[in-house]
Motif scaffolding. Structure first.
Motif, short mmCIF file in Angstrom:
data_model
loop_
_atom_site.label_atom_id
_atom_site.label_comp_id
_atom_site.label_asym_id
_atom_site.label_seq_id
_atom_site.Cartn_x
_atom_site.Cartn_y
_atom_site.Cartn_z
N GLU A 68 0.82 -1.22 0.00
CA GLU A 68 0.00 0.00 0.00
C GLU A 68 0.85 1.27 0.00
O GLU A 68 1.90 1.33 0.63
CB GLU A 68 -0.94 0.01 1.22
N MET A 69 0.36 2.27 -0.70
CA MET A 69 0.99 3.59 -0.71
C MET A 69 -0.14 4.60 -0.90
O MET A 69 -1.31 4.22 -0.85
CB MET A 69 2.00 3.69 -1.85
N LEU A 70 0.20 5.86 -1.09
CA LEU A 70 -0.85 6.84 -1.36
C LEU A 70 -0.36 7.89 -2.34
O LEU A 70 0.67 8.53 -2.11
CB LEU A 70 -1.31 7.51 -0.06
N MET A 71 -1.08 8.03 -3.42
CA MET A 71 -0.78 9.07 -4.40
C MET A 71 -1.82 10.17 -4.28
O MET A 71 -2.91 9.93 -3.78
CB MET A 71 -0.79 8.46 -5.81
N ARG A 151 -22.79 5.13 -9.55
CA ARG A 151 -22.09 5.87 -10.61
C ARG A 151 -21.95 7.30 -10.14
O ARG A 151 -22.78 8.15 -10.42
CB ARG A 151 -22.82 5.78 -11.95
N GLY A 152 -20.92 7.52 -9.34
CA GLY A 152 -20.68 8.85 -8.81
C GLY A 152 -19.76 9.61 -9.74
O GLY A 152 -19.29 9.09 -10.75
N ARG A 153 -19.52 10.85 -9.40
CA ARG A 153 -18.46 11.57 -10.11
C ARG A 153 -17.20 11.51 -9.23
O ARG A 153 -16.13 11.18 -9.68
CB ARG A 153 -18.88 13.02 -10.40
N GLU A 154 -17.37 11.79 -7.93
CA GLU A 154 -16.25 11.56 -7.01
C GLU A 154 -16.50 10.21 -6.36
O GLU A 154 -17.58 9.98 -5.83
CB GLU A 154 -16.22 12.66 -5.94
N PHE A 155 -15.55 9.30 -6.44
CA PHE A 155 -15.76 7.97 -5.85
C PHE A 155 -14.43 7.40 -5.35
O PHE A 155 -13.36 7.81 -5.79
CB PHE A 155 -16.42 7.02 -6.87
N LEU A 156 -14.55 6.47 -4.41
CA LEU A 156 -13.34 5.88 -3.82
C LEU A 156 -12.99 4.59 -4.54
O LEU A 156 -13.84 3.71 -4.69
CB LEU A 156 -13.57 5.61 -2.32
N MET A 157 -11.76 4.50 -4.98
CA MET A 157 -11.30 3.31 -5.71
C MET A 157 -10.04 2.77 -5.07
O MET A 157 -9.20 3.53 -4.60
CB MET A 157 -11.00 3.67 -7.17
N LYS A 158 -9.94 1.45 -5.07
CA LYS A 158 -8.64 0.83 -4.82
C LYS A 158 -8.05 0.57 -6.19
O LYS A 158 -8.69 -0.08 -7.02
CB LYS A 158 -8.83 -0.48 -4.05
N ASP A 159 -6.89 1.12 -6.44
CA ASP A 159 -6.23 0.80 -7.70
C ASP A 159 -4.82 0.32 -7.45
O ASP A 159 -4.05 0.93 -6.72
CB ASP A 159 -6.27 1.96 -8.71
N ALA A 160 -4.54 -0.83 -8.07
CA ALA A 160 -3.22 -1.45 -7.94
C ALA A 160 -2.56 -1.46 -9.31
O ALA A 160 -3.25 -1.44 -10.34
CB ALA A 160 -3.37 -2.88 -7.41
#
Ligand code: 5CA
Length: 446
Positions: A68-71, A151-160
């Motif tokens: 895990e990290m944070l961008m 289907r939001g415009r701002e939404f939380l995603m986990k991206d790897a």
């Protein structure tokens, strides 16, 4: 938590704008508040569920070996100009200019940014494979934000994002995420089916979407019915071992989203009785796109052959905020939400039917304190409302169990336990009720 001190702004009326159950219930149960199209505040109850979903996603990413990290949410346009996607993304990208006139954007995804991190620090194949992820807000200026958080415009995603020396190794990373996703969704009580998918603006040939079947889903899907009940691989999978056969077992049968659907192939490959055409909610999407970004952005490593190679990459998304709605779509009834134990905002609701009555207060407080101590995180309805109001409120917010404390039962030394999903009720002594509830959460961390 005592309900009298909690912030739970329930709505009596169903807002007319909410077309599907999850959206209606999230508004009615005080989980979210809309500010503008597709942009929401997460109120305490909704936030609690989202945090739990996020934690399951995190644990399964970590188990698969991702780090895990944070961008940041805000990115510079320059990286996107390098990859060529600055123009491709069109109006879906929210573009911002800072005071110095520099072009920025609110990130819709992070391939470019992590490729930049990678090319800055990694030089040799000896440092591969790399599999990094973050859980961060995204913004996409969707043409039609709808269905609440789905289907939001701002939404939380986990991206790897994975980086490997060659395509074979990239597939090994892809397989890790494929298996981790099945375990992730299963832990949330969901049956997610991996389907061959279109890659859209992310790119590449190898790609699967993970869909949960629901009539209100936005995607049309076609699959072999046996895939729906196929058990998840399990948390004891050896992620350092060969996962190909586990992936093959789950990809050999026909399963495609409508963009990839081939009616002829569907008919020839799937017996009529097993042909399932349904609607689905896309909760995850994984891609293996090779050197699309590494080539455009010059992310190279020295190989064992002494030559430079472009990193072979994949990216892997989970819709964390969408899952809150997705789980409700998969698990609700006419009275409200039915949370799976693993993501429930509170472990149990305690309903005191006569607040102010010495005996009811004493027993309710005692159950509350003991369940708090047992780590079950109860929600204690200590408000002075009528029984009917309390029952429907507790059903609406959907905690898996309720303990009802009333004067009539207490005369016989009993309280009632209700199972929200089955509606089954059992009478127990307060001590037995505490033990029962505690046991239900023995293998779940709340
Ligand atoms: N870069 C890749 C993988 S990291 C990517 O962005 N993939 S994606 O576009 O498929 O998004 C990943 C997941 O985010 C989707 O499977 C979906 O669950 C979720 N998602 C996408 N758009 C939205 C949206 N507008 N609202 C809520 N969730 C969304």
């Amino acid at each position: 938590m005592r309900l009298s001190r909690y912030f739970l702004p329930l709505l009596k009326e169903t807002p007319a704008s909410a077309e599907i159950a999850s959206h209606r219930y999230m508004l009615r149960a005080g989980m979210i508040k809309q500010h503008s199209a597709g942009i929401y505040s997460w109120l305490p109850l909704g936030f609690k569920v989202m945090r739990k979903i996020e934690q399951i996603v995190r644990e399964e990413q970590n188990r698969a070996g991702a780090i895990e990290m944070l961008m940041p949410t805000i990115q510079g346009a320059d990286l996107w100009q390098e990859s060529g996607r600055y123009d491709d993304y069109g109006k879906e990208m929210l573009r911002i200019t800072d005071r110095a006139g520099r072009e920025l954007l609110y990130g819709p995804t992070n391939e470019e940014m992590l490729t930049d991190v990678f090319r800055t620090f990694v030089r040799s194949y000896k440092e591969l494979p790399q599999l990094l992820y973050h859980i961060q807000w995204k913004f996409r200026d969707e043409v039609r934000p709808r269905f609440g958080v789905m289907r939001g415009r701002e939404f939380l995603m986990k991206d790897a994002y994975s980086f490997d020396i060659d395509m074979d190794a990239a597939v090994v990373s892809y397989n890790k995420m494929f298996i981790a996703y099945l375990n992730t969704f299963a832990r949330m009580g969901l049956k997610a089916v991996p389907m061959q998918a279109d890659t859209g603006p992310i790119g590449g040939d190898l790609s699967h979407e993970f869909l949960i079947l629901a009539d209100t889903g936005e995607s049309e899907v076609f699959c072999h019915a046996d895939l729906v009940d196929m058990p998840a691989p399990g948390l004891d999978v050896d992620f350092d071992g060969d996962l190909q056969s586990l992936v093959d077992e789950r990809t050999v049968l026909y399963a495609r989203t409508d963009e990839m659907h081939d009616a002829k192939a569907f008919e020839t490959q799937v017996p009529r009785s097993k042909r399932l055409s349904a609607r689905g909610i896309e909760v995850g999407h994984i891609f293996c796109f090779g050197d699309k970004y590494s080539k455009a952005m010059g992310a190279k490593v020295m190989g064992p052959d002494g030559k430079e190679h472009f990193a072979q990459m994949g990216s892997y998304g989970v819709g964390v905020s969408r899952l809150v709605g997705g789980i409700i779509e998969a698990s609700h009834d006419d009275a409200g939400i039915i949370w799976p134990k693993s993501v429930t905002p509170f472990g149990v609701g305690i309903i005191n039917l006569r607040v102010g009555d010495d005996e009811c207060d004493k027993v309710s407080e005692d159950i509350y304190n003991k369940l708090c101590a047992a780590g079950v995180d109860p929600l204690y309805d200590d408000k002075k409302d009528r029984g009917g109001v309390k029952f429907s409120r507790m059903d609406l917010i959907g905690l898996p169990y309720q303990i009802v404390v009333g004067p009539r039962g207490l005369k016989d030394g009993i309280v009632e336990i209700k199972d929200r999903k089955t509606g089954e009720r059992q009478n127990q002594s307060p001590e037995a009720a505490i033990a029962f509830i505690t046991a239900q959460y023995a293998d779940i961390s709340l």
